[in-house]
Design a protein around this motif. Structure first.
Motif, PDB file in Angstrom:
ATOM      1  N   GLN A  80     -13.514   2.197 -13.168  1.00 12.20           N
ATOM      2  CA  GLN A  80     -14.737   1.818 -13.888  1.00 12.20           C
ATOM      3  C   GLN A  80     -14.318   1.339 -15.270  1.00 12.20           C
ATOM      4  O   GLN A  80     -13.634   2.067 -16.002  1.00 12.20           O
ATOM      5  N   LYS A  81     -14.722   0.125 -15.635  1.00 10.69           N
ATOM      6  CA  LYS A  81     -14.359  -0.394 -16.948  1.00 10.69           C
ATOM      7  C   LYS A  81     -15.382  -1.419 -17.402  1.00 10.69           C
ATOM      8  O   LYS A  81     -16.106  -2.007 -16.584  1.00 10.69           O
ATOM      9  N   GLY A  82     -15.451  -1.630 -18.711  1.00  7.44           N
ATOM     10  CA  GLY A  82     -16.391  -2.583 -19.273  1.00  7.44           C
ATOM     11  C   GLY A  82     -17.443  -1.909 -20.134  1.00  7.44           C
ATOM     12  O   GLY A  82     -17.497  -0.675 -20.240  1.00  7.44           O
ATOM     13  N   PRO A  83     -18.314  -2.693 -20.761  1.00  5.91           N
ATOM     14  CA  PRO A  83     -19.303  -2.171 -21.718  1.00  5.91           C
ATOM     15  C   PRO A  83     -20.244  -1.116 -21.144  1.00  5.91           C
ATOM     16  O   PRO A  83     -20.698  -0.237 -21.883  1.00  5.91           O
ATOM     17  N   TYR A  84     -20.559  -1.198 -19.843  1.00  4.10           N
ATOM     18  CA  TYR A  84     -21.525  -0.245 -19.285  1.00  4.10           C
ATOM     19  C   TYR A  84     -20.958   1.171 -19.221  1.00  4.10           C
ATOM     20  O   TYR A  84     -21.714   2.140 -19.250  1.00  4.10           O
ATOM     21  N   PHE A  85     -19.643   1.301 -19.151  1.00  5.67           N
ATOM     22  CA  PHE A  85     -19.017   2.610 -18.971  1.00  5.67           C
ATOM     23  C   PHE A  85     -18.414   3.091 -20.292  1.00  5.67           C
ATOM     24  O   PHE A  85     -17.424   2.536 -20.768  1.00  5.67           O
ATOM     25  N   GLY A 199     -26.988  21.217 -21.464  1.00  5.02           N
ATOM     26  CA  GLY A 199     -27.634  19.983 -21.030  1.00  5.02           C
ATOM     27  C   GLY A 199     -26.722  19.008 -20.324  1.00  5.02           C
ATOM     28  O   GLY A 199     -27.025  17.815 -20.234  1.00  5.02           O
ATOM     29  N   LYS A 200     -25.587  19.475 -19.788  1.00  8.11           N
ATOM     30  CA  LYS A 200     -24.653  18.577 -19.112  1.00  8.11           C
ATOM     31  C   LYS A 200     -24.615  18.798 -17.606  1.00  8.11           C
ATOM     32  O   LYS A 200     -23.717  18.345 -16.928  1.00  8.11           O
ATOM     33  N   LYS A 201     -25.588  19.524 -17.072  1.00  5.07           N
ATOM     34  CA  LYS A 201     -25.634  19.716 -15.627  1.00  5.07           C
ATOM     35  C   LYS A 201     -25.897  18.377 -14.956  1.00  5.07           C
ATOM     36  O   LYS A 201     -26.865  17.687 -15.275  1.00  5.07           O
ATOM     37  N   PRO A 202     -25.039  17.943 -14.014  1.00  6.69           N
ATOM     38  CA  PRO A 202     -25.221  16.627 -13.389  1.00  6.69           C
ATOM     39  C   PRO A 202     -26.536  16.548 -12.627  1.00  6.69           C
ATOM     40  O   PRO A 202     -26.924  17.496 -11.946  1.00  6.69           O
ATOM     41  N   PRO A 203     -27.251  15.424 -12.738  1.00  8.31           N
ATOM     42  CA  PRO A 203     -28.487  15.269 -11.965  1.00  8.31           C
ATOM     43  C   PRO A 203     -28.167  15.132 -10.495  1.00  8.31           C
ATOM     44  O   PRO A 203     -27.067  14.736 -10.108  1.00  8.31           O
ATOM     45  N   LEU A 224     -23.945   6.604 -12.169  1.00  7.62           N
ATOM     46  CA  LEU A 224     -22.610   6.169 -11.775  1.00  7.62           C
ATOM     47  C   LEU A 224     -21.517   6.932 -12.508  1.00  7.62           C
ATOM     48  O   LEU A 224     -20.347   6.826 -12.155  1.00  7.62           O
ATOM     49  N   PHE A 225     -21.898   7.672 -13.555  1.00  9.49           N
ATOM     50  CA  PHE A 225     -20.932   8.474 -14.298  1.00  9.49           C
ATOM     51  C   PHE A 225     -21.675   9.609 -14.983  1.00  9.49           C
ATOM     52  O   PHE A 225     -22.917   9.594 -15.077  1.00  9.49           O
ATOM     53  N   VAL A 230     -30.050   7.220 -14.258  1.00 11.38           N
ATOM     54  CA  VAL A 230     -30.257   7.188 -12.806  1.00 11.38           C
ATOM     55  C   VAL A 230     -30.494   5.738 -12.382  1.00 11.38           C
ATOM     56  O   VAL A 230     -31.373   5.055 -12.910  1.00 11.38           O
ATOM     57  N   LEU A 231     -29.683   5.262 -11.447  1.00 13.91           N
ATOM     58  CA  LEU A 231     -29.780   3.898 -10.942  1.00 13.91           C
ATOM     59  C   LEU A 231     -29.996   3.925  -9.430  1.00 13.91           C
ATOM     60  O   LEU A 231     -29.725   4.929  -8.766  1.00 13.91           O
ATOM     61  N   ASN A 232     -30.484   2.807  -8.903  1.00 17.18           N
ATOM     62  CA  ASN A 232     -30.657   2.661  -7.464  1.00 17.18           C
ATOM     63  C   ASN A 232     -29.640   1.668  -6.927  1.00 17.18           C
ATOM     64  O   ASN A 232     -29.490   0.566  -7.457  1.00 17.18           O
ATOM     65  N   ILE A 233     -28.932   2.058  -5.880  1.00 15.25           N
ATOM     66  CA  ILE A 233     -28.038   1.161  -5.155  1.00 15.25           C
ATOM     67  C   ILE A 233     -28.666   0.914  -3.795  1.00 15.25           C
ATOM     68  O   ILE A 233     -28.926   1.854  -3.040  1.00 15.25           O
TER      69      ILE A 233
END
Length: 250
Positions: A80-85, A199-203, A224-225, A230-233
């Protein structure tokens, strides 16, 4: 009744395919397009999943596994690389050798490579969540499997997979029923106790599947990280217009 973590039986073997995917926000804005390519040779499957983001970011994962009787991971590399991450990821898992290699950019700009030995369980499923969940019966109770996550140091976590109430989706306006599974990431140990407090429990992650003789993953909802939105694939088909779904036609 909760099930102990163990390899998931192969009820629906994966086949050679090329699928088209989209990554969207909960509001429907398209962030990335993707390809899922699976090549099967004997009982070995090579899967390559890529997402190209509009901002130039890349999510790229290559997974190799066998599916003779049960699913077993051979290797996985996730980039995973780039501005989004906010935290670039480059992690390679060699399940047979029990080795995890992480690559990162050091202060001097040179790559830093760290190799760690981890005792890997037989139900380790990095890069295998979609095919594994397709093989979990909707009538099953809780199914538990394992995964290695970079936080940033690689650590082993448990995924708890539980069937939920079915939902309705539509094909050409005709309603159908999708099986829904919720995936909960269990950190375990002291981290599992502290994470909800800070507050770091993964959703949780949600997978919607069209069941049947050949199950199809329709949608995955989740980040994704760690700490991501929350995103939809979801599956998409080709169009003959360059107007994306989140843009009004002119």
């Amino acid at each position: 009744m909760a099930a102990a973590a163990e390899p998931v039986p192969t009820r629906h073997p994966e086949g050679t395919l090329h699928g088209f995917l989209a990554v969207t926000t909960e509001e429907g804005k398209v962030l990335a397009n993707g390809d899922l390519v699976e090549i099967v040779r004997g009982d070995r499957v090579n899967t390559h999943l890529t997402f190209h983001f509009k901002d130039g970011s890349l999510d790229d994962e290559t997974t190799v596994y066998t599916q003779r009787g049960v699913f077993r991971l051979i290797s996985d590399r996730h980039i995973q690389k780039g501005p989004y991450f906010p935290h670039p990821l480059d992690m390679t898992i060699d399940a047979a050798k029990g080795i995890v290699v992480t690559r990162s950019s050091g202060k001097d700009g040179k790559d830093e490579v760290v190799t760690e030995q981890i005792k890997m369980p037989s139900d380790l499923y990095n890069g295998l969540v979609m095919p594994v969940v397709k093989n979990v019966s909707p009538d099953a109770g809780e199914t538990k499997v394992s995964m290695i996550v970079a936080t940033p140091k690689p650590r082993l976590v448990t995924l708890s997979i539980q069937p939920q109430a079915p939902e309705t989706f539509y094909l050409a306006g005709v309603p159908r029923k999708a099986a829904v599974y919720e995936i909960k990431i269990e950190l375990g140990g002291i981290a599992g106790v502290i994470a909800p407090v800070v507050g770091k429990k993964p959703p949780n992650i949600s997978l919607s599947i069209e069941p049947g003789e050949v199950p199809v993953v329709l949608r995955e909802s989740g980040p994704l990280f760690e700490g991501g939105a929350v995103l939809n694939i979801s599956l998409i088909g080709p169009t003959w217009s360059n107007v994306s779904r989140d843009q009004p036609a002119k």
